[in-house]
Design an enzyme around this catalytic site. Structure first.
Site, PDB file in Angstrom:
ATOM      1  N   LYS A  65       0.892  -1.273  -0.022  1.00 19.58           N
ATOM      2  CA  LYS A  65       0.025  -0.087   0.041  1.00 19.58           C
ATOM      3  C   LYS A  65       0.738   1.207   0.076  1.00 19.58           C
ATOM      4  O   LYS A  65       0.677   2.194  -0.849  1.00 19.58           O
ATOM      5  CB  LYS A  65      -0.924   0.175   1.143  1.00 19.58           C
ATOM      6  CG  LYS A  65      -1.880  -1.100   1.194  1.00 19.58           C
ATOM      7  CD  LYS A  65      -2.829  -1.191   2.554  1.00 19.58           C
ATOM      8  CE  LYS A  65      -3.821  -2.179   2.137  1.00 19.58           C
ATOM      9  NZ  LYS A  65      -4.879  -2.833   3.068  1.00 19.58           N
ATOM     10  N   GLN A  83      -4.967  -1.362   9.665  1.00 15.80           N
ATOM     11  CA  GLN A  83      -4.804  -2.742   8.840  1.00 15.80           C
ATOM     12  C   GLN A  83      -5.448  -3.709   9.870  1.00 15.80           C
ATOM     13  O   GLN A  83      -5.282  -3.888  11.066  1.00 15.80           O
ATOM     14  CB  GLN A  83      -3.227  -3.083   8.768  1.00 15.80           C
ATOM     15  CG  GLN A  83      -3.221  -4.368   7.928  1.00 15.80           C
ATOM     16  CD  GLN A  83      -3.660  -4.191   6.324  1.00 15.80           C
ATOM     17  OE1 GLN A  83      -3.912  -3.221   5.963  1.00 15.80           O
ATOM     18  NE2 GLN A  83      -4.289  -5.519   5.971  1.00 15.80           N
ATOM     19  N   ASP A  91     -10.873   3.268   3.829  1.00 15.11           N
ATOM     20  CA  ASP A  91     -11.115   1.887   3.767  1.00 15.11           C
ATOM     21  C   ASP A  91     -12.730   1.937   3.582  1.00 15.11           C
ATOM     22  O   ASP A  91     -13.100   0.840   2.883  1.00 15.11           O
ATOM     23  CB  ASP A  91     -10.911   1.280   4.902  1.00 15.11           C
ATOM     24  CG  ASP A  91      -9.679   0.305   4.754  1.00 15.11           C
ATOM     25  OD1 ASP A  91      -9.548  -0.190   3.649  1.00 15.11           O
ATOM     26  OD2 ASP A  91      -9.005   0.074   5.804  1.00 15.11           O
TER      27      ASP A  91
HETATM   28  N1  GUN Z   1      -7.105  -6.438   6.023  1.00 15.75           N
HETATM   29  C1  GUN Z   1      -7.425  -7.493   4.858  1.00 15.75           C
HETATM   30  N2  GUN Z   1      -8.079  -6.544   3.899  1.00 15.75           N
HETATM   31  C2  GUN Z   1      -7.849  -5.285   4.314  1.00 15.75           C
HETATM   32  C3  GUN Z   1      -8.403  -4.106   3.938  1.00 15.75           C
HETATM   33  O1  GUN Z   1      -8.865  -4.017   2.723  1.00 15.75           O
HETATM   34  N3  GUN Z   1      -8.375  -3.092   4.740  1.00 15.75           N
HETATM   35  C4  GUN Z   1      -7.622  -3.090   6.245  1.00 15.75           C
HETATM   36  N4  GUN Z   1      -7.672  -1.940   6.720  1.00 15.75           N
HETATM   37  N5  GUN Z   1      -7.534  -4.246   6.634  1.00 15.75           N
HETATM   38  C5  GUN Z   1      -7.307  -5.326   5.576  1.00 15.75           C
END
Ligand code: GUN
Length: 284
Positions: A53, A97, A120
């Protein structure tokens, strides 16, 4: 039939170019879009996701910062960090996350993120906006899937769409986005009786269960579009999706590979949402 591959890397690249252009317009006005990612603990998969990311933000020329917190961090400390980022002028998007360690209440944490920086799309405000057809921040993975379907010109209106998996992150928002496009949507779960009777009706089949290769070719309608959101590491080291690729490719007309399918799209939408947020903050 041998399915055509939906190349997530190529589509994500096209999307990133568009958002790079929009980020440059902001930079001309003196605004540098910024993403903050908070990661708690040492979950190896989460570390890889976060690294990707941050890397994607750099590639598009955004500011990004990673806030690493130890596994035993208190909920209070985590909430304090979020509060600081909520007030930071440099930061337009905040992402915590998941999963979080068991001693932390993830609902409380996700609700602490300002809905205006919730790139998100997990805050209740943004989920409510999505469910009422007024989406503010598209949820990254499901919206990434919608971008793939759009890019490949796959018709949705009036079609049978089946989503296998009902997570808050993928399954439920995925169903809402397909419904908005006038598909007839069924959500299946691990407890669905006779799963095959549902999946084999699907013109569009989206699978997000976290169970390696659980959907096999015999469960798929001839000519269907198959989107595999899963990514699983097998004991022999292979990375596979939730769909058995070889047998599914014999039946489907379009299919996403793993890796190189949905994964890159999730990150492209995250970058897009960060730029979108910076545009909103700047009044553009
Ligand atoms: N863990 C797995 N997929 C995601 C996501 O799209 N966003 C976040 N914040 N955590 C995750």
């Amino acid at each position: 039939m041998t399915a055509k591959i939906i190349d997530g890397k190529e589509i994500a690249q096209a999307l990133r170019e568009e958002w790079r252009h929009r980020a440059e317009k902001l930079k001309d006005k003196g605004i540098l879009p910024g993403l903050a990612v908070i990661i708690v603990g040492d979950n190896p998969a989460s570390r890889v996701y976060v690294r990707n990311k941050i890397k994607a933000c750099h590639e598009v020329g955004l500011h990004s910062e990673s806030h690493d917190m130890p596994e035993d961090v208190s909920e209070e400390m985590l909430l304090k960090q979020i509060e600081e980022l909520n007030h930071s002028d440099k930061i337009h998007g905040i992402l915590v996350q998941l999963p979080l360690p068991a001693h932390i209440d993830d609902v409380k944490v996700l609700e602490a993120i300002s809905p205006d920086k919730d790139v998100d799309g997990f805050h209740y405000y943004n989920l409510g906006a999505l469910f009422t057809g007024n989406m503010k921040f598209p949820p990254c993975t499901p919206y990434g899937v919608m971008c793939m379907l759009d890019y490949m010109n796959i018709p949705l209106e009036g079609k049978e769409a089946v989503v296998v998996g009902r997570s808050n992150i993928v399954g439920k928002p995925m169903a809402m986005l397909l419904l908005e496009k006038n598909a007839t949507v069924t959500i299946c779960t691990s407890r669905t009786q006779d799963l095959k009777s549902h999946t084999s009706r699907a013109d569009i089949l989206v699978v997000a269960t976290g169970r390696p290769e659980m959907i096999t070719g015999d469960m798929i309608k001839e000519g269907a579009t198959v989107i595999d959101v899963g990514i699983n590491r097998l004991d022999d080291g292979r990375l596979v999706g939730d769909v058995e690729f070889a047998s599914a490719s014999e039946k489907a007309s379009y299919i996403t590979p793993v890796p190189g399918g949905v994964g890159p799209m999730t990150i492209a939408v995250l970058v897009a949402n960060t730029v979108l947020s910076a545009e909103k903050f700047s009044g553009m």
